[in-house]
Design a protein around this motif. Sequence first.
Motif, mmCIF file in Angstrom:
data_model
loop_
_atom_site.group_PDB
_atom_site.id
_atom_site.type_symbol
_atom_site.label_atom_id
_atom_site.label_comp_id
_atom_site.label_asym_id
_atom_site.label_seq_id
_atom_site.Cartn_x
_atom_site.Cartn_y
_atom_site.Cartn_z
ATOM 1 N N ALA A 318 -4.479 21.609 18.196
ATOM 2 C CA ALA A 318 -5.420 20.536 18.586
ATOM 3 C C ALA A 318 -5.111 19.942 19.957
ATOM 4 N N ASP A 319 -3.824 19.800 20.286
ATOM 5 C CA ASP A 319 -3.478 19.148 21.561
ATOM 6 C C ASP A 319 -3.811 20.027 22.765
ATOM 7 N N ARG A 320 -4.114 21.310 22.528
ATOM 8 C CA ARG A 320 -4.449 22.216 23.643
ATOM 9 C C ARG A 320 -5.959 22.339 23.860
ATOM 10 N N ILE A 321 -6.745 21.705 23.008
ATOM 11 C CA ILE A 321 -8.212 21.761 23.145
ATOM 12 C C ILE A 321 -8.624 20.919 24.357
ATOM 13 N N GLN A 322 -9.465 21.513 25.238
ATOM 14 C CA GLN A 322 -9.848 20.809 26.477
ATOM 15 C C GLN A 322 -11.275 20.246 26.446
ATOM 16 N N ALA A 323 -12.021 20.555 25.389
ATOM 17 C CA ALA A 323 -13.414 20.091 25.306
ATOM 18 C C ALA A 323 -13.486 18.581 25.189
ATOM 19 N N LYS A 324 -14.577 17.993 25.709
ATOM 20 C CA LYS A 324 -14.786 16.542 25.578
ATOM 21 C C LYS A 324 -15.630 16.218 24.345
ATOM 22 N N ILE A 325 -16.436 17.202 23.918
ATOM 23 C CA ILE A 325 -17.260 17.046 22.713
ATOM 24 C C ILE A 325 -17.037 18.270 21.829
ATOM 25 N N ILE A 326 -16.765 18.035 20.547
ATOM 26 C CA ILE A 326 -16.677 19.149 19.595
ATOM 27 C C ILE A 326 -17.811 18.984 18.596
ATOM 28 N N GLY A 327 -18.683 19.983 18.529
ATOM 29 C CA GLY A 327 -19.775 19.970 17.556
ATOM 30 C C GLY A 327 -19.449 20.959 16.452
ATOM 31 N N GLU A 328 -19.241 20.460 15.252
ATOM 32 C CA GLU A 328 -18.780 21.323 14.158
ATOM 33 C C GLU A 328 -19.938 22.119 13.551
ATOM 34 N N GLY A 329 -20.089 23.366 14.025
ATOM 35 C CA GLY A 329 -21.127 24.238 13.473
ATOM 36 C C GLY A 329 -20.739 24.775 12.115
ATOM 37 N N ALA A 330 -19.439 25.039 11.928
ATOM 38 C CA ALA A 330 -18.935 25.543 10.645
ATOM 39 C C ALA A 330 -18.634 24.372 9.712
ATOM 40 N N ASN A 331 -18.298 24.696 8.468
ATOM 41 C CA ASN A 331 -17.849 23.668 7.524
ATOM 42 C C ASN A 331 -16.337 23.485 7.659
ATOM 43 N N GLY A 332 -15.913 22.260 7.948
ATOM 44 C CA GLY A 332 -14.484 21.942 7.989
ATOM 45 C C GLY A 332 -13.657 22.708 9.000
#
Length: 472
Positions: A318-332
Amino acid sequence: MENQGHYSFFQGVERNFDKASKYTRFEAGILEQIKACNSVYRMKFPVRIGDSIEVIEAYRVQHSHHKLPCKGGIRYSMDVNQDEVMALAALMTYKCAIVNVPFGGGKGGIKIDPKKYTTFELEKITRRYASELVKKNFIGPGIDVPAPDYGTGSREMSWIVDTYASLKPGEVDALACITGKPVTQGGVRGRTEATGLGVYYGIREAVSIEEDMTRLGLTTGVKGKKVIVQGMGNVGYHAAKFFYDNGAIIVGLSEYEGGIYSEAGLNLYEVVNHRKSTGSILNFPGATNMATSSTTLEMPCDILIPSALENVINASNADRIQAKIIGEGANGPLTPEADEILGAKGVMIIPDMYLNAGGVTVSYFEWLKNLSHVRFGRMDKRFSENQNGSILNAVENLTGKKATDTERKQILHGPDEADLVYSGLEDTMISSYHEIHEEWVRLERKVDMRTAAFVVAINKVGVSYEELGIFP
């Protein structure tokens, strides 16, 4: 994916529920009832595969009966287990509440790798599963209405509806026992792309709110946003397609074989053709190959859309994710630990139980179509066209100007089924986003958007239980 033994998906959902329930007014007993899985059906049945008999493990969970029928997909995967199916059924309860679809949550699964069976063998397994559901009264237009999920599609749904109808002769609403069917079998136009389109509508609405975008250092609107999509299945492909068609820059795509990244942007349709001809998205001209699917998630982008399996973003990455918005297309796709790490970084997470509700919303439309026995648009398409024609002629006579052929075609077009489905889905995703957003603002943004969505869902389900007066 985190080890299933160490991480309980259902407990993760319960943790999110507990976090949100503090902001509701309901007594502990009602909250316990909302949280509990009402019915769990675990079955094992024999099917002859080739020369031997195989014992197949399968599930159907009905999480909540505050509204009937229950609703939720059936997945075919070796990862299927009771914990996962219970978690997904619970998410369905909250998802339906958020988008104002009058269903309780359900989910099903068969523990098989569908790639290892012939079409004939898959049909035998599917039909046997359907007959087991009928036997125990776990399927029916007013009881429990399954749908496709990971590893299944309209083909499996047509087998199930045929099995159901043959076991319930003369049932006039038999087609409404399942959704996601082929259009020729009572399906609805627009269902295939519904979840991906819903993801697009939801994120488009989120990025239209100036105050939120300013906080993230982004401009409003989809155009020019850099997007990474994980998963090129039904949800991921359609989400990517709608973003690409509306001016977003698709910088990264990933599948189980790995990922590709290009800061300049990828041509989605060329990637799809490349994958058809080579069997993989890797080695796409002008793009850099990513060693694994999860490495792609960590590349720079504005919007990240994980649309494959659950738990892909966890405490380890998680700490390496660079996106400003995460849209959860999958479940969980995010674990609770990932939520906390990303929340602390100020990442905006648009939760799965809202964002991928396009599928269940359009499933609801299909169910209504099956119960009403009439195609959407059949009654009013021609009337609308005639009325629009009269208005256009009047305007032309008054102004002395003639509409061009393109304008005339556009104005005269009466809505057909897909138009009405898209319109209903768009309205649902916009109004539901604002319900969640208002709750988030009411809580002074002290919680994340997932918690705000849970609060909205718990309030609606809790009121249903109170009004049912079912507590003796």
